[in-house]
Structure formats: C-alpha cells, structure tokens
Scaffold this active site. Structure first.
Site, PDB file in Angstrom:
ATOM      1  N   CYS A  93       0.820  -1.221   0.000  1.00 53.54           N
ATOM      2  CA  CYS A  93       0.000   0.000   0.000  1.00 53.54           C
ATOM      3  C   CYS A  93       0.857   1.275   0.000  1.00 53.54           C
ATOM      4  O   CYS A  93       1.456   1.594  -1.013  1.00 53.54           O
ATOM      5  CB  CYS A  93      -0.985  -0.053   1.158  1.00 53.54           C
ATOM      6  N   ARG A 126     -12.364   6.675  -1.736  1.00 50.44           N
ATOM      7  CA  ARG A 126     -11.414   5.640  -1.283  1.00 50.44           C
ATOM      8  C   ARG A 126     -11.865   4.279  -1.779  1.00 50.44           C
ATOM      9  O   ARG A 126     -13.065   4.002  -1.876  1.00 50.44           O
ATOM     10  CB  ARG A 126     -11.319   5.617   0.250  1.00 50.44           C
ATOM     11  N   HIS A 189      -3.416  -5.569   2.180  1.00 52.49           N
ATOM     12  CA  HIS A 189      -3.162  -5.816   3.591  1.00 52.49           C
ATOM     13  C   HIS A 189      -3.822  -7.150   3.903  1.00 52.49           C
ATOM     14  O   HIS A 189      -4.314  -7.831   3.012  1.00 52.49           O
ATOM     15  CB  HIS A 189      -3.825  -4.728   4.442  1.00 52.49           C
TER      16      HIS A 189
HETATM   17  N1  GLN Z   1      -1.733   6.915   1.609  1.00 51.64           N
HETATM   18  C1  GLN Z   1      -2.143   5.913   0.747  1.00 51.64           C
HETATM   19  C2  GLN Z   1      -3.551   6.017   0.195  1.00 51.64           C
HETATM   20  O1  GLN Z   1      -4.515   6.286   0.888  1.00 51.64           O
HETATM   21  C3  GLN Z   1      -1.838   4.572   1.373  1.00 51.64           C
HETATM   22  C4  GLN Z   1      -2.806   4.119   2.419  1.00 51.64           C
HETATM   23  C5  GLN Z   1      -2.403   2.815   3.040  1.00 51.64           C
HETATM   24  O2  GLN Z   1      -1.204   2.498   3.150  1.00 51.64           O
HETATM   25  N2  GLN Z   1      -3.383   2.049   3.496  1.00 51.64           N
HETATM   26  O3  GLN Z   1      -3.684   5.831  -0.997  1.00 51.64           O
END
Ligand code: GLN
Length: 254
Positions: A93, A126, A189
C-alpha cells in the site's frame, strides 16, 4: 543457514496487521529448519542493505508516507541497487506507492524513490474492502483487504494479479499491484502473507536462491486452515473459481 528480514520503519508504516507478514516469513522458514532473524529499522536509524535478504515496507497514512519519503531519499541509491541485484522486497500500500515515481495528493506531489515503474494519483473516493486476485505466483486465488485513496498506474509493468473481486490499482484497470524483479508491490493488507502462504514461500525461495545459489523449492507445509479460509473467501466473493477441497486434497472449480 539463515535469512535476515529487514522491517523498514515499523513505527510509521504498519497498518491492518502488516507486521503479520514478518511473523509469517519467520515461522515458515523456521518450520523448514532455516534460521530467521528480523531487524526492525525505526525512522532515523541507518541501515545497510548488504545485511538484508528480505525487505518489508508496510502501509501508512499520507502524512506518515511523506515523512518516510524524506528519509528514504537518503537510502534511495542503496535501495535501488539492492532491488536491481535481485533483492527481495514486499511493499504494501503506502510502501508500494513510495517505491514508484511519485504520489500526487490533492495538495501536493510527494516524490517517490523511482525504483518501481509506477506512479500514483489520489482521488476522493477511497477504494475499501476485501479483494481477490488471480496471480501467476499462486495456485490459490490471492485474498486480502485494500484501503487506499491513491490510484497506481503501472504502464506496461507486470501486475501482481488480475482482479477477480475488489478494486486493485486504479479501480478500472482490472489489475492489482506490480512485480518487478524480486519486488512485489501491492495494495493487499490482510496481512498478505499469512493469508497467502504460497506468496510467502515464493518470496522466501527467491531470497534463498539469491543468498545461497541454485534453485530452491521449499518443502510444502500442510496449510490446511489457510486453504479453508481461502476457499471461504473465494466462494463468498467470486461467482466462480478454483478452491481447495480438503476431502480430495486438491483444487477444484466451483
Ligand atoms: N496513503 C495511501 C492512500 O490512501 C496509502 C494508504 C495505506 O497504506 N493504506 O492511498
């Protein structure tokens, strides 16, 4: 015989159990009688890539990611040489985004390390939820959890997998993650490796080959619970696919 696993900046990059990847790498080596050592490098500490056989970069928020990027600038060249030399890396990520050319948020552009041929742009919606991939690195579908605002563009690069369920790199490309030499960059994850032991063994075999030479095929482990959990996720989220059937001891279509 021993492998050393470097965990980069666990004080800043460690989301949704990313640390479980470290435990999985260690245990699966130890179960095969191979010694494993973990070296955590907190932000600000110096590190020598020559000592490391596997490197893990976890995920983090945009703020933490920016802090890490500043520090990684100092080790950019060494990190790049390690990767070009076949060093094994799992970047999850935020860690995946950091290895690319840049991450453009709504306010600014955070420069990346330019180690992976990829770049990331933030978008307001998101991408959150369970995700399932078909990956050339694993017989079983790869399962995980994603939560990111960034969309990662990999051009002609080789993806980690094809999205069977979920969003992946950009929501629309149909692909997830990026493979480059012995690096896997991914949004998964979960943590990724305990849920997907074939991916863990793939990384370990590459690290053993680089350190000790020859072709490595690790002794298989039973992984009964892992396969059952995998089948449960695949059946829940995919309308068809291959899942492990304990009764017959192999993967069957459903
Ligand atoms: N900052 C990144 C995003 O939101 C990574 C987030 C994360 O590592 N879960 O795209």
């Amino acid at each position: 015989m021993k492998l050393t696993i470097g965990h980069l900046y666990p004080d800043l990059l460690n989301l949704y159990g990313d640390q479980g990847n470290i435990k999985c790498l260690m245990r699966r080596l130890q179960w095969r009688g191979i010694e494993a050592e973990v070296k955590p490098f907190l932000s600000g500490e110096s590190l020598d890539f020559a000592d490391l056989d596997v490197v893990l970069l976890g995920g983090g928020s945009d703020r933490e990611q920016e802090l890490v990027c500043r520090q990684l600038g100092e080790i950019r060249r060494d990190f790049g040489s390690y990767v070009e030399d076949g060093g094994v890396v799992l970047a999850v990520c935020g860690g995946y985004q950091i290895l690319g050319d840049y991450y453009r948020t709504a306010e600014k552009e955070i420069p990346g390390l330019g180690i992976l041929p990829a770049y990331t742009k933030w978008e307001p919606r998101r991408l959150v939820g369970n995700i399932i991939l078909d990956s050339p690195l694993s017989l079983a579908p790869v399962v995980g959890f994603e939560n990111h605002g960034g969309r990662t563009y990999i051009g002609e690069g080789a993806p980690f997998g094809r999205v069977l369920f979920g969003y992946g790199n950009t929501r629309t490309s149909g692909y997830e993650g990026l493979r480059y030499k012995n690096v896997i960059g991914t949004y998964l994850h979960g943590p990724l490796l305990p849920k997907n032991p074939e991916i863990c063994d793939y990384l370990l075999e590459r690290a053993l080959e680089r350190k000790f030479g020859g072709v490595w095929k690790l002794r298989r482990l039973p992984d009964r619970l892992e396969r059952q959990a995998n089948a449960c996720m695949v059946e829940r989220y995919c309308d068809r696919g291959y899942v492990w059937r304990e009764r017959v001891g192999r993967y069957l279509p459903f």
